[in-house]
Design an enzyme around this catalytic site. Sequence first.
Site, PDB file in Angstrom:
ATOM      1  N   LYS A 105      -9.944   6.559  -8.279  1.00  0.00           N
ATOM      2  CA  LYS A 105      -8.725   5.969  -7.724  1.00  0.00           C
ATOM      3  C   LYS A 105      -8.524   4.609  -8.352  1.00  0.00           C
ATOM      4  O   LYS A 105      -9.463   3.802  -8.415  1.00  0.00           O
ATOM      5  CB  LYS A 105      -8.879   5.803  -6.192  1.00  0.00           C
ATOM      6  CG  LYS A 105      -7.654   5.199  -5.535  1.00  0.00           C
ATOM      7  CD  LYS A 105      -6.614   6.242  -5.231  1.00  0.00           C
ATOM      8  CE  LYS A 105      -5.242   5.662  -4.936  1.00  0.00           C
ATOM      9  NZ  LYS A 105      -4.408   5.424  -6.162  1.00  0.00           N
ATOM     10  N   GLN A 126     -12.935  -1.747  -9.845  1.00  0.00           N
ATOM     11  CA  GLN A 126     -12.332  -0.850  -8.853  1.00  0.00           C
ATOM     12  C   GLN A 126     -13.402  -0.066  -8.084  1.00  0.00           C
ATOM     13  O   GLN A 126     -13.224   0.245  -6.906  1.00  0.00           O
ATOM     14  CB  GLN A 126     -11.368   0.104  -9.567  1.00  0.00           C
ATOM     15  CG  GLN A 126     -10.290   0.684  -8.674  1.00  0.00           C
ATOM     16  CD  GLN A 126      -9.072  -0.230  -8.499  1.00  0.00           C
ATOM     17  OE1 GLN A 126      -8.624  -0.836  -9.454  1.00  0.00           O
ATOM     18  NE2 GLN A 126      -8.558  -0.322  -7.289  1.00  0.00           N
ATOM     19  N   LYS A 129     -14.508  -2.503  -5.322  1.00  0.00           N
ATOM     20  CA  LYS A 129     -13.373  -2.799  -4.442  1.00  0.00           C
ATOM     21  C   LYS A 129     -13.072  -1.601  -3.541  1.00  0.00           C
ATOM     22  O   LYS A 129     -12.918  -1.731  -2.328  1.00  0.00           O
ATOM     23  CB  LYS A 129     -12.152  -3.124  -5.301  1.00  0.00           C
ATOM     24  CG  LYS A 129     -10.920  -3.475  -4.493  1.00  0.00           C
ATOM     25  CD  LYS A 129      -9.606  -3.399  -5.286  1.00  0.00           C
ATOM     26  CE  LYS A 129      -9.641  -4.052  -6.632  1.00  0.00           C
ATOM     27  NZ  LYS A 129      -8.275  -4.302  -7.166  1.00  0.00           N
ATOM     28  N   LYS A 141      -9.176   3.618 -13.584  1.00  0.00           N
ATOM     29  CA  LYS A 141      -8.064   2.750 -13.975  1.00  0.00           C
ATOM     30  C   LYS A 141      -7.456   3.297 -15.251  1.00  0.00           C
ATOM     31  O   LYS A 141      -8.121   4.037 -15.982  1.00  0.00           O
ATOM     32  CB  LYS A 141      -8.575   1.327 -14.254  1.00  0.00           C
ATOM     33  CG  LYS A 141      -7.500   0.284 -14.184  1.00  0.00           C
ATOM     34  CD  LYS A 141      -7.311  -0.193 -12.762  1.00  0.00           C
ATOM     35  CE  LYS A 141      -6.121  -1.098 -12.603  1.00  0.00           C
ATOM     36  NZ  LYS A 141      -6.116  -1.720 -11.254  1.00  0.00           N
ATOM     37  N   GLY A 180       0.120   2.172  -9.171  1.00  0.00           N
ATOM     38  CA  GLY A 180       0.680   1.117 -10.013  1.00  0.00           C
ATOM     39  C   GLY A 180      -0.289  -0.020 -10.263  1.00  0.00           C
ATOM     40  O   GLY A 180      -1.369  -0.086  -9.677  1.00  0.00           O
ATOM     41  N   ASP A 181       0.094  -0.907 -11.146  1.00  0.00           N
ATOM     42  CA  ASP A 181      -0.584  -2.171 -11.413  1.00  0.00           C
ATOM     43  C   ASP A 181       0.481  -2.989 -12.169  1.00  0.00           C
ATOM     44  O   ASP A 181       1.672  -2.681 -12.044  1.00  0.00           O
ATOM     45  CB  ASP A 181      -1.866  -1.946 -12.249  1.00  0.00           C
ATOM     46  CG  ASP A 181      -2.803  -3.143 -12.247  1.00  0.00           C
ATOM     47  OD1 ASP A 181      -3.588  -3.291 -11.300  1.00  0.00           O
ATOM     48  OD2 ASP A 181      -2.747  -3.968 -13.190  1.00  0.00           O
ATOM     49  N   THR A 225      -0.850  -5.240  -0.970  1.00  0.00           N
ATOM     50  CA  THR A 225      -1.769  -6.115  -1.712  1.00  0.00           C
ATOM     51  C   THR A 225      -1.525  -7.577  -1.344  1.00  0.00           C
ATOM     52  O   THR A 225      -2.459  -8.324  -1.040  1.00  0.00           O
ATOM     53  CB  THR A 225      -1.647  -5.902  -3.238  1.00  0.00           C
ATOM     54  OG1 THR A 225      -1.597  -4.509  -3.509  1.00  0.00           O
ATOM     55  CG2 THR A 225      -2.807  -6.531  -3.973  1.00  0.00           C
ATOM     56  N   ASN A 256       4.859  -7.811  -7.630  1.00  0.00           N
ATOM     57  CA  ASN A 256       4.672  -7.214  -6.311  1.00  0.00           C
ATOM     58  C   ASN A 256       3.642  -7.962  -5.439  1.00  0.00           C
ATOM     59  O   ASN A 256       3.888  -8.221  -4.266  1.00  0.00           O
ATOM     60  CB  ASN A 256       4.266  -5.743  -6.515  1.00  0.00           C
ATOM     61  CG  ASN A 256       3.856  -5.083  -5.241  1.00  0.00           C
ATOM     62  OD1 ASN A 256       2.672  -4.951  -4.943  1.00  0.00           O
ATOM     63  ND2 ASN A 256       4.831  -4.691  -4.441  1.00  0.00           N
ATOM     64  N   SER A 393      -3.215   2.641  -0.365  1.00  0.00           N
ATOM     65  CA  SER A 393      -3.080   3.838  -1.203  1.00  0.00           C
ATOM     66  C   SER A 393      -3.903   4.988  -0.608  1.00  0.00           C
ATOM     67  O   SER A 393      -3.466   6.136  -0.584  1.00  0.00           O
ATOM     68  CB  SER A 393      -3.582   3.566  -2.629  1.00  0.00           C
ATOM     69  OG  SER A 393      -2.568   3.005  -3.422  1.00  0.00           O
TER      70      SER A 393
HETATM   71  N1  GLU Z   1      -3.719  -1.639  -9.001  1.00  0.00           N
HETATM   72  C1  GLU Z   1      -4.139  -1.923  -7.676  1.00  0.00           C
HETATM   73  C2  GLU Z   1      -5.539  -2.505  -7.686  1.00  0.00           C
HETATM   74  O1  GLU Z   1      -5.877  -3.223  -8.597  1.00  0.00           O
HETATM   75  C3  GLU Z   1      -3.964  -0.738  -6.741  1.00  0.00           C
HETATM   76  C4  GLU Z   1      -4.668   0.508  -7.132  1.00  0.00           C
HETATM   77  C5  GLU Z   1      -4.326   1.734  -6.274  1.00  0.00           C
HETATM   78  O2  GLU Z   1      -3.556   1.614  -5.332  1.00  0.00           O
HETATM   79  O3  GLU Z   1      -4.853   2.798  -6.603  1.00  0.00           O
HETATM   80  O4  GLU Z   1      -6.322  -2.323  -6.804  1.00  0.00           O
END
Ligand code: GLU
Length: 461
Positions: A105, A126, A129, A141, A180-181, A225, A256, A393
């Site tokens: 994810k 990630q 996190k 990612k 997204g990012d 976020t 965002n 998410s």
């Molecule tokens: N891009 C965001 C992050 O850095 C969200 C990632 C997601 O929702 O999968 O955590």
Amino acid sequence: MTTLQETKPTKEMLNAKEYVNNVFELVKQRNSNENEFHQAVKEIFDSLVPVFAKKPIYMEHGILERMVEPERMITFRVPWVDDNGKVHVNRGFRVQFNSAIGPYKGGLRFHPSVNASIIKFLGFEQIFKNSLTGQPIGGGKGGSDFDPKGKSDNEIMRFTQSFMTELSKHIGPDTDVPAGDIGVGAREIGYMFGQYKRLRGAYEAGVLTGKGVGYGGSLGRTEATGYGTVYFVQEMLKDKGDSFEGKTVVISGSGNVSTYAIEKATELGAKVVACSDSSGYIYDKNGINLDTVKRLKEVERKRISEYVNEHTEAEFVEGCGGIWSIPCDIALPCATQNEIEIADAKLLVANGVKAIGEGANMPSTLEAIDLFLENNVLFGPAKAANAGGVAVSALEMAQNSARLNWTFAEVDEKLQEIMKDIYRNSVNAAEEYGHPGNLVIGANIAGFVKVADAMITQGVI
Ligand code: GLU
């Protein structure tokens, strides 16, 4: 990190340090010139020394050697045709880093700076996190070096369709769930979802998150976020008997994350006086007018400098780095990696900053983090402070699986609980491993332990 020098060097500590150093050398050899990836790995590794000293089982199972090697890394050609009929080729990436606790994810970033190092640093972070959110999601990612700036809607659609045509072979609601990012928002997710659905011939809503609320998206995901970062900082302040009320806040970025951090901080009684984009920053001593920023950025897709045409008391200053010279009580870096270097950190500290909450991924260099910690600035590291986005998410995935929708209030309440839990778990881990108050170490350890234990249980894979 300087903070580790405080720890008494027992035999176990020295062994752990040697193990970590050896694996780090291997990482540098195998991934030469990938500086951002090295930086992300170094921060985690330094934090984990006390864990390996206490629980050598992780070393025996080769956890670090396995964790730093992605389970899979995909690179692919993304050809597309612009509005004038010219052919362009970009490079697409997806790193599937770790699936010990759930499907991969993580977001997709479209920005000209994207390369293997950037994608790997983001994917690696990630893992921890996502674990911290308490949700069953692994780490991944992706993205492309495509620059969405100045492209027409049709060009964006053709590019994203081409990108998804290849990516679709590697993702799915139970395998890998992108979102997204930077450079990927509701518009891009919409086009990508449409193309995925067309290729699959099935409505697999849970394959992407950050979808529009009309077709499987979650209320509150857009805000998550930015709101989450503010909720996290609120917890840090609360522990010191303090709050956002009456504080002067500087928030970099105007995408965002930044937008919704400005919204929530203002709602909690703070005055946000500055924000930025890659061309420069605006300073509005009356407090940023968020409606103007939202319209300029989300609807008109213009530069932030246009703000001063409508708010004549505000100033625009070229160069986004200068934003950290503005005196503030709270700084929320919400733009991009390494936007706070040591010189910026020194300015912030000299101007009396009380708290930092990292809304972007890895926005502070290792030296800047050390300086904040040495000066007892409350420091909310990215993996913890910006985890609200990916946490919601995961709530979107849950709603898709259950085929139902929660209200905004339900999602926001869950988000607040998640941010509180992340804060508490990070505080507790820091304390348990001998670094009370150090949330960098606490968040890294709390995120790591859950993934490492799952990896041990699942065998050497
Ligand atoms: N891009 C965001 C992050 O850095 C969200 C990632 C997601 O929702 O999968 O955590």
